[in-house]
Design a protein around this motif. Structure first.
Motif, PDB file in Angstrom:
ATOM      1  N   VAL A 113       0.813  -1.218   0.000  1.00  0.00           N
ATOM      2  CA  VAL A 113       0.000   0.000   0.000  1.00  0.00           C
ATOM      3  C   VAL A 113       0.848   1.271   0.000  1.00  0.00           C
ATOM      4  N   SER A 114       2.124   1.154   0.340  1.00  0.00           N
ATOM      5  CA  SER A 114       3.024   2.318   0.336  1.00  0.00           C
ATOM      6  C   SER A 114       3.134   2.954  -1.048  1.00  0.00           C
ATOM      7  N   LEU A 115       2.903   2.178  -2.101  1.00  0.00           N
ATOM      8  CA  LEU A 115       2.969   2.722  -3.464  1.00  0.00           C
ATOM      9  C   LEU A 115       1.891   3.770  -3.706  1.00  0.00           C
ATOM     10  N   ARG A 116       0.797   3.651  -2.980  1.00  0.00           N
ATOM     11  CA  ARG A 116      -0.327   4.575  -3.163  1.00  0.00           C
ATOM     12  C   ARG A 116      -0.025   5.987  -2.683  1.00  0.00           C
ATOM     13  N   ASP A 117       1.158   6.196  -2.099  1.00  0.00           N
ATOM     14  CA  ASP A 117       1.556   7.540  -1.690  1.00  0.00           C
ATOM     15  C   ASP A 117       1.893   8.422  -2.894  1.00  0.00           C
ATOM     16  N   PHE A 118       1.996   7.819  -4.076  1.00  0.00           N
ATOM     17  CA  PHE A 118       2.437   8.546  -5.273  1.00  0.00           C
ATOM     18  C   PHE A 118       1.459   8.355  -6.428  1.00  0.00           C
ATOM     19  N   ASP A 119       1.384   9.375  -7.297  1.00  0.00           N
ATOM     20  CA  ASP A 119       0.590   9.266  -8.523  1.00  0.00           C
ATOM     21  C   ASP A 119       1.342   8.499  -9.591  1.00  0.00           C
ATOM     22  N   VAL A 120       2.668   8.566  -9.549  1.00  0.00           N
ATOM     23  CA  VAL A 120       3.517   7.872 -10.517  1.00  0.00           C
ATOM     24  C   VAL A 120       4.643   7.189  -9.757  1.00  0.00           C
ATOM     25  N   VAL A 121       4.868   5.915 -10.090  1.00  0.00           N
ATOM     26  CA  VAL A 121       6.013   5.192  -9.541  1.00  0.00           C
ATOM     27  C   VAL A 121       6.824   4.660 -10.712  1.00  0.00           C
ATOM     28  N   MET A 122       8.061   4.248 -10.415  1.00  0.00           N
ATOM     29  CA  MET A 122       8.961   3.818 -11.478  1.00  0.00           C
ATOM     30  C   MET A 122       9.613   2.475 -11.134  1.00  0.00           C
ATOM     31  N   PRO A 123       8.969   1.383 -11.541  1.00  0.00           N
ATOM     32  CA  PRO A 123       9.630   0.095 -11.390  1.00  0.00           C
ATOM     33  C   PRO A 123      10.669  -0.099 -12.486  1.00  0.00           C
ATOM     34  N   ALA A 124      11.619  -0.982 -12.226  1.00  0.00           N
ATOM     35  CA  ALA A 124      12.579  -1.353 -13.265  1.00  0.00           C
ATOM     36  C   ALA A 124      11.807  -2.003 -14.415  1.00  0.00           C
ATOM     37  N   ALA A 125      12.501  -2.218 -15.524  1.00  0.00           N
ATOM     38  CA  ALA A 125      11.860  -2.821 -16.700  1.00  0.00           C
ATOM     39  C   ALA A 125      12.721  -3.945 -17.269  1.00  0.00           C
ATOM     40  N   GLY A 126      13.269  -4.769 -16.382  1.00  0.00           N
ATOM     41  CA  GLY A 126      13.967  -5.960 -16.830  1.00  0.00           C
ATOM     42  C   GLY A 126      15.461  -5.841 -17.008  1.00  0.00           C
ATOM     43  N   SER A 127      16.019  -4.664 -16.768  1.00  0.00           N
ATOM     44  CA  SER A 127      17.470  -4.491 -16.841  1.00  0.00           C
ATOM     45  C   SER A 127      17.894  -3.480 -15.784  1.00  0.00           C
ATOM     46  N   THR A 128      19.187  -3.385 -15.573  1.00  0.00           N
ATOM     47  CA  THR A 128      19.705  -2.458 -14.562  1.00  0.00           C
ATOM     48  C   THR A 128      19.859  -1.041 -15.094  1.00  0.00           C
ATOM     49  N   ARG A 129      19.275  -0.762 -16.246  1.00  0.00           N
ATOM     50  CA  ARG A 129      19.339   0.580 -16.845  1.00  0.00           C
ATOM     51  C   ARG A 129      17.988   1.012 -17.420  1.00  0.00           C
ATOM     52  N   SER A 130      16.912   0.403 -16.921  1.00  0.00           N
ATOM     53  CA  SER A 130      15.603   0.695 -17.501  1.00  0.00           C
ATOM     54  C   SER A 130      14.533   0.844 -16.427  1.00  0.00           C
ATOM     55  N   ALA A 131      13.457   1.539 -16.806  1.00  0.00           N
ATOM     56  CA  ALA A 131      12.322   1.744 -15.907  1.00  0.00           C
ATOM     57  C   ALA A 131      11.107   2.120 -16.742  1.00  0.00           C
ATOM     58  N   VAL A 132       9.974   2.196 -16.086  1.00  0.00           N
ATOM     59  CA  VAL A 132       8.746   2.643 -16.725  1.00  0.00           C
ATOM     60  C   VAL A 132       8.001   3.528 -15.726  1.00  0.00           C
ATOM     61  N   ARG A 133       7.384   4.598 -16.227  1.00  0.00           N
ATOM     62  CA  ARG A 133       6.560   5.473 -15.386  1.00  0.00           C
ATOM     63  C   ARG A 133       5.132   4.936 -15.447  1.00  0.00           C
ATOM     64  N   ILE A 134       4.545   4.687 -14.248  1.00  0.00           N
ATOM     65  CA  ILE A 134       3.221   4.081 -14.217  1.00  0.00           C
ATOM     66  C   ILE A 134       2.487   4.457 -12.934  1.00  0.00           C
ATOM     67  N   HIS A 135       1.183   4.564 -13.010  1.00  0.00           N
ATOM     68  CA  HIS A 135       0.361   4.802 -11.821  1.00  0.00           C
ATOM     69  C   HIS A 135       0.306   3.492 -11.030  1.00  0.00           C
ATOM     70  N   PRO A 136       0.415   3.541  -9.706  1.00  0.00           N
ATOM     71  CA  PRO A 136       0.422   2.315  -8.905  1.00  0.00           C
ATOM     72  C   PRO A 136      -0.787   1.407  -9.136  1.00  0.00           C
ATOM     73  N   GLU A 137      -1.964   1.977  -9.292  1.00  0.00           N
ATOM     74  CA  GLU A 137      -3.162   1.149  -9.521  1.00  0.00           C
ATOM     75  C   GLU A 137      -3.063   0.414 -10.859  1.00  0.00           C
ATOM     76  N   ARG A 138      -2.504   1.078 -11.857  1.00  0.00           N
ATOM     77  CA  ARG A 138      -2.344   0.427 -13.153  1.00  0.00           C
ATOM     78  C   ARG A 138      -1.294  -0.680 -13.069  1.00  0.00           C
ATOM     79  N   LEU A 139      -0.220  -0.441 -12.341  1.00  0.00           N
ATOM     80  CA  LEU A 139       0.795  -1.470 -12.133  1.00  0.00           C
ATOM     81  C   LEU A 139       0.134  -2.720 -11.546  1.00  0.00           C
ATOM     82  N   ALA A 140      -0.695  -2.533 -10.527  1.00  0.00           N
ATOM     83  CA  ALA A 140      -1.370  -3.662  -9.884  1.00  0.00           C
ATOM     84  C   ALA A 140      -2.307  -4.377 -10.858  1.00  0.00           C
TER      85      ALA A 140
END
Length: 159
Positions: A113-140
């Motif tokens: 639930v800590s992710l819900r503190d933000f409108d946008v979070v940035m998980p990695a995207a399969g490598s140590t040099r990548s990420a994606v901008r996404i809303h936490p609810e959409r990630l879930a």
């Protein structure tokens, strides 16, 4: 390269999302936050855990710490981190690039639930040099994640 499995996942499930690829490493929360110009909390770290006989992924805000009591309550017993070699084998992603997208095999995903503190979070995207901008609810939704409360309360921000 596991970023390709993430790219295929987004092509199929969320073609509007772009993978951000950088020259510098984003393998740690601090490096990722600096590289993307966001608060460390906005980095959505994916933790690979063994809960009894099950392996689960927990996605939490980057500056959050797991709470052992809450983990035991949520998963019904002792929970421990997986070794790096097992993480790479089970997820298909290297440590520092682990994310809940494009996994090598299906694994249960939980979003803290800590992710819900933000409108946008940035998980990695399969490598140590990548990420994606996404809303936490959409990630879930994209990962079929269940919401859990397994982190310690965030420290209050300095005034």
């Amino acid at each position: 390269m596991t970023i390709e499995s993430v790219r295929r996942f987004f092509t199929q499930h969320a073609p509007d999302l772009d993978i951000l690829e950088l020259e510098q490493s984003t393998a740690t929360v601090a490096l990722a936050a600096e590289a993307h110009g966001v608060a460390p909390g906005q980095i959505a770290k994916t933790l690979s855990l063994r809960a009894g006989d099950a392996v689960v992924l927990v996605v939490a805000r980057g500056d959050a710490r797991l709470d052992n009591r809450k983990l035991k309550q949520a998963f019904g017993g002792r929970v421990k981190m997986l070794p790096a070699e097992e993480v790479a084998d089970l997820t298909g992603h290297p440590v520092g690039g682990v994310c809940p997208f494009g996994l090598a095999r299906p694994l249960p995903v939980y979003c803290d639930v800590s992710l819900r503190d933000f409108d946008v979070v940035m998980p990695a995207a399969g490598s140590t040099r990548s990420a994606v901008r996404i809303h936490p609810e959409r990630l879930a939704r994209l990962t079929g994640a269940s919401w859990v409360d397994v982190c310690q309360a965030a420290a209050p921000a300095d005034a």
